[in-house]
Design a protein around this motif. Structure first.
Motif, PDB file in Angstrom:
ATOM      1  N   LEU A 143       0.804  -1.219   0.000  1.00  0.00           N
ATOM      2  CA  LEU A 143       0.000   0.000   0.000  1.00  0.00           C
ATOM      3  C   LEU A 143       0.838   1.272   0.000  1.00  0.00           C
ATOM      4  O   LEU A 143       1.954   1.298   0.518  1.00  0.00           O
ATOM      5  N   ASN A 144       0.259   2.333  -0.557  1.00  0.00           N
ATOM      6  CA  ASN A 144       0.859   3.662  -0.519  1.00  0.00           C
ATOM      7  C   ASN A 144       0.276   4.430   0.679  1.00  0.00           C
ATOM      8  O   ASN A 144      -0.578   3.887   1.400  1.00  0.00           O
ATOM      9  N   PRO A 145       0.686   5.667   0.930  1.00  0.00           N
ATOM     10  CA  PRO A 145       0.146   6.429   2.071  1.00  0.00           C
ATOM     11  C   PRO A 145      -1.363   6.676   1.995  1.00  0.00           C
ATOM     12  O   PRO A 145      -1.984   7.009   2.998  1.00  0.00           O
ATOM     13  N   ASN A 146      -1.945   6.500   0.822  1.00  0.00           N
ATOM     14  CA  ASN A 146      -3.391   6.671   0.650  1.00  0.00           C
ATOM     15  C   ASN A 146      -4.157   5.378   0.944  1.00  0.00           C
ATOM     16  O   ASN A 146      -5.358   5.305   0.733  1.00  0.00           O
ATOM     17  N   ASN A 147      -3.447   4.339   1.397  1.00  0.00           N
ATOM     18  CA  ASN A 147      -4.029   3.017   1.684  1.00  0.00           C
ATOM     19  C   ASN A 147      -4.633   2.350   0.455  1.00  0.00           C
ATOM     20  O   ASN A 147      -5.584   1.576   0.563  1.00  0.00           O
ATOM     21  N   SER A 148      -4.079   2.656  -0.700  1.00  0.00           N
ATOM     22  CA  SER A 148      -4.432   1.924  -1.920  1.00  0.00           C
ATOM     23  C   SER A 148      -3.134   1.334  -2.468  1.00  0.00           C
ATOM     24  O   SER A 148      -2.044   1.645  -1.996  1.00  0.00           O
ATOM     25  N   LEU A 149      -3.258   0.472  -3.452  1.00  0.00           N
ATOM     26  CA  LEU A 149      -2.087  -0.213  -4.000  1.00  0.00           C
ATOM     27  C   LEU A 149      -1.094   0.786  -4.596  1.00  0.00           C
ATOM     28  O   LEU A 149      -1.471   1.643  -5.393  1.00  0.00           O
ATOM     29  N   PHE A 150       0.158   0.682  -4.197  1.00  0.00           N
ATOM     30  CA  PHE A 150       1.234   1.499  -4.743  1.00  0.00           C
ATOM     31  C   PHE A 150       1.406   1.140  -6.211  1.00  0.00           C
ATOM     32  O   PHE A 150       1.571  -0.029  -6.569  1.00  0.00           O
ATOM     33  N   GLY A 151       1.357   2.149  -7.084  1.00  0.00           N
ATOM     34  CA  GLY A 151       1.432   1.918  -8.526  1.00  0.00           C
ATOM     35  C   GLY A 151       2.702   1.212  -8.953  1.00  0.00           C
ATOM     36  O   GLY A 151       2.688   0.382  -9.854  1.00  0.00           O
TER      37      GLY A 151
END
Length: 134
Positions: A14-22
């Motif tokens: 996850l990224n800091p937005n709590n979605s999958l890191f691109g």
């Protein structure tokens, strides 16, 4: 399009937005494209030459299971061009689309090498040809 691989989105992805890191998703796609090309071109020395525009359509969240789909677009003299789509396995919602991924077949010295392939081969067909030759 055939979906060959599934990936589970875990906390470390996850990224800091709590979605999958691109970048993680692109790593998975690049690895899958390399494996696909290695199998099709029957050579472990294959590299990524080019990826076209990458269109992130939806953001996967922790716990999502993603499917990575690839299909061949063109067999070049030393290359294999693929198209990729990643979708959520459960909802079938499209996550990302990449229209062009070019994988290049290399020789022993790291230079492009003709592969002689013109169409998709399946492992079962190769195994059958080996049995017939025996």
């Amino acid at each position: 399009m055939k979906f060959h691989t599934r990936k589970w989105v875990k906390p470390e992805d996850l990224n800091p937005n709590n979605s999958l890191f691109g970048g993680r998703l692109l790593q998975w796609i690049d690895e899958e494209a390399a494996l696909y090309a290695i199998i099709q071109l029957d050579n472990h020395k294959v590299v990524t030459k080019f990826m076209s525009e990458i269109n992130f359509i939806n953001s996967p969240k922790q716990g999502d299971i993603l499917e990575i789909g690839l299909e061949p677009v063109k067999f070049g003299k030393t290359s294999l061009t693929l198209r990729c789509e990643v979708r959520n396995m459960e909802t079938r919602q499209e996550i990302i689309a990449i229209n062009t991924i070019v994988m290049v077949n290399l020789g022993d010295h790291g230079h492009p090498k003709p592969h002689g392939k013109t169409e998709i081969e399946y492992i079962n067909d190769r195994l059958e040809q080996t049995r017939i030759k025996r």
